[in-house]
Design an enzyme around this catalytic site. Structure first.
Site, PDB file in Angstrom:
ATOM      1  N   ASP A  34       8.827 -10.768   6.772  1.00 42.03           N
ATOM      2  CA  ASP A  34       7.679 -10.083   7.673  1.00 42.03           C
ATOM      3  C   ASP A  34       6.814  -9.367   6.574  1.00 42.03           C
ATOM      4  O   ASP A  34       6.140  -8.407   6.992  1.00 42.03           O
ATOM      5  CB  ASP A  34       8.520  -9.295   8.623  1.00 42.03           C
ATOM      6  CG  ASP A  34       9.145  -8.182   7.922  1.00 42.03           C
ATOM      7  OD1 ASP A  34       9.439  -8.112   6.760  1.00 42.03           O
ATOM      8  OD2 ASP A  34       9.777  -7.383   8.863  1.00 42.03           O
ATOM      9  N   GLU A  36       7.937  -6.716   4.552  1.00 37.60           N
ATOM     10  CA  GLU A  36       8.525  -5.509   4.055  1.00 37.60           C
ATOM     11  C   GLU A  36       9.095  -5.629   2.605  1.00 37.60           C
ATOM     12  O   GLU A  36       9.474  -6.710   2.331  1.00 37.60           O
ATOM     13  CB  GLU A  36       9.453  -4.949   5.199  1.00 37.60           C
ATOM     14  CG  GLU A  36       9.002  -4.644   6.413  1.00 37.60           C
ATOM     15  CD  GLU A  36      10.085  -4.050   7.412  1.00 37.60           C
ATOM     16  OE1 GLU A  36      11.264  -3.929   7.036  1.00 37.60           O
ATOM     17  OE2 GLU A  36       9.875  -3.956   8.686  1.00 37.60           O
ATOM     18  N   LYS A 184     -28.177   4.019 -11.256  1.00 39.65           N
ATOM     19  CA  LYS A 184     -27.436   3.251 -10.302  1.00 39.65           C
ATOM     20  C   LYS A 184     -27.581   4.138  -8.919  1.00 39.65           C
ATOM     21  O   LYS A 184     -27.274   5.201  -8.805  1.00 39.65           O
ATOM     22  CB  LYS A 184     -26.109   3.156 -10.579  1.00 39.65           C
ATOM     23  CG  LYS A 184     -25.204   2.215  -9.415  1.00 39.65           C
ATOM     24  CD  LYS A 184     -23.835   2.159 -10.152  1.00 39.65           C
ATOM     25  CE  LYS A 184     -22.966   2.729  -9.151  1.00 39.65           C
ATOM     26  NZ  LYS A 184     -21.471   2.459  -9.374  1.00 39.65           N
TER      27      LYS A 184
HETATM   28  C1  R5P Z   1     -17.625   3.949  -8.833  1.00 40.59           C
HETATM   29  O1  R5P Z   1     -17.951   5.040  -8.424  1.00 40.59           O
HETATM   30  C2  R5P Z   1     -16.782   3.265  -9.749  1.00 40.59           C
HETATM   31  O2  R5P Z   1     -16.928   3.987 -10.844  1.00 40.59           O
HETATM   32  C3  R5P Z   1     -17.158   1.841  -9.835  1.00 40.59           C
HETATM   33  O3  R5P Z   1     -18.615   1.998 -10.527  1.00 40.59           O
HETATM   34  C4  R5P Z   1     -17.312   1.079  -8.788  1.00 40.59           C
HETATM   35  O4  R5P Z   1     -15.890   1.131  -8.181  1.00 40.59           O
HETATM   36  C5  R5P Z   1     -17.458  -0.428  -9.281  1.00 40.59           C
HETATM   37  O5  R5P Z   1     -17.531  -1.164  -8.165  1.00 40.59           O
HETATM   38  P1  R5P Z   1     -18.209  -2.583  -8.018  1.00 40.59           P
HETATM   39  O6  R5P Z   1     -17.777  -3.466  -9.031  1.00 40.59           O
HETATM   40  O7  R5P Z   1     -17.826  -3.059  -6.728  1.00 40.59           O
HETATM   41  O8  R5P Z   1     -19.580  -2.311  -8.218  1.00 40.59           O
END
Ligand code: R5P
Length: 288
Positions: A34, A36, A184
């Protein structure tokens, strides 16, 4: 010292044992039909300093860790050190919206119950360490990743965002190379936008280093932008390689010429071991 290797961290635990003069204790771990988790400690640990090594991803590995801690405590260990190479749940480290659980704290509160100290590797945010009510140490595998980046011929190290700049700075210091960061903005769980930023990458091998690669969205977007700006090669590096779904393919298609992570999460891109970093952190902390 006895090392208890959880099923998520076999490779790292076995690499760690000779570095700290420890021997591996035999453990049986399996899943019932299951799902576990079942754990049985096969070696005596009475009076021993025991180091349990277990990443808490995916969820059943967290349950296995809690069971291993219990087995070792009840087995009469003199001390229990829990090494969590990749601390899953650490990204939910604040309540972003009202009513949200701070999972990094909640999970830490359970892990701390049956351990004397916790060691983790490149935590997403340092303040997460404060959630464990026991002494905590963070090891960094960035120097080991930097050695790999040197072999890849990296001329420049980039962080995907300003918040990750310290990691890029540290890697760049080891490489004696310049560093910078991208801008970003996260649009959704799988998509990010990189604001255009002119970088001198023409003809260069550029390393992008992050703590975690999850869906690959962040690094894929960055790699595409760097290739458009004339980068010769792009190397994607991280400590914790989750690589969900087709993330590695996605990275390659976006222009990453190489992908590397450590063995905090064991997978095909784990070309670097975090064992040395963990061994350094353990030195002294377990001495009695
Ligand atoms: C976010 O704050 C982390 O430092 C990474 O930038 C993030 O987890 C990367 O995620 P992904 O590969 O989905 O863009």
């Amino acid at each position: 010292m006895r090392i208890v290797a959880g099923s998520a961290s076999q490779r790292l635990a076995h690499a760690l044992a000779p570095l700290v003069g420890g021997s591996i204790a035999s453990v049986e771990s399996k899943a019932f039909p299951d799902g576990e988790v079942y754990v049985r400690l096969l070696d005596a640990v009475v009076g021993e300093d025991v180091v349990i090594v277990q990443t808490t991803y995916p969820n059943d590995k967290l349950v296995e860790l809690l069971l291993l801690q219990d087995a070792v405590r009840r087995g009469g260990a003199a001390s229990v050190t829990t090494v969590i190479p990749y601390y899953a749940y650490s990204r939910q480290d604040v309540a972003f919206k009202e009513g949200e659980v701070v999972s990094a704290r909640t999970v830490a509160e359970y892990i701390q119950i049956k351990t004397d100290r916790v060691v983790t590797v490149d935590p997403h945010k340092e303040h997460v360490l404060g959630f464990f009510g026991v002494p905590t140490l963070a090891a960094s595998a960035v120097p080991q990743l930097a050695e790999h980046l040197r072999a890849e011929g990296a001329d420049l190290v980039l962080a995907p965002d300003k918040g990750a700049l310290d990691r890029a700075r540290l890697a760049a210091k080891h490489l004696d190379a310049p560093f910078d960061h991208l801008e970003k903005t996260r649009i959704s769980g799988t998509e990010v936008r990189m604001s255009p930023k002119s970088l001198d990458v023409d003809g260069k091998t550029v390393a992008i280093i992050d703590d975690i690669i999850s869906t690959g969205g962040t690094i894929a977007t960055a790699a595409g932008e760097l290739k458009r700006q004339g980068a010769l090669r792009v190397v994607a590096a991280c400590t914790h390689g989750l690589f969900l779904g087709d993330a590695i393919d996605r990275l390659r298609k976006a222009g990453c010429d190489a992908v590397v992570c450590t063995d905090t999460i064991e997978g095909p891109a784990s070309h670097v071991s975090a064992a040395r970093a963990v061994a350094e952190a353990l030195k002294g902390s377990v001495a009695r």
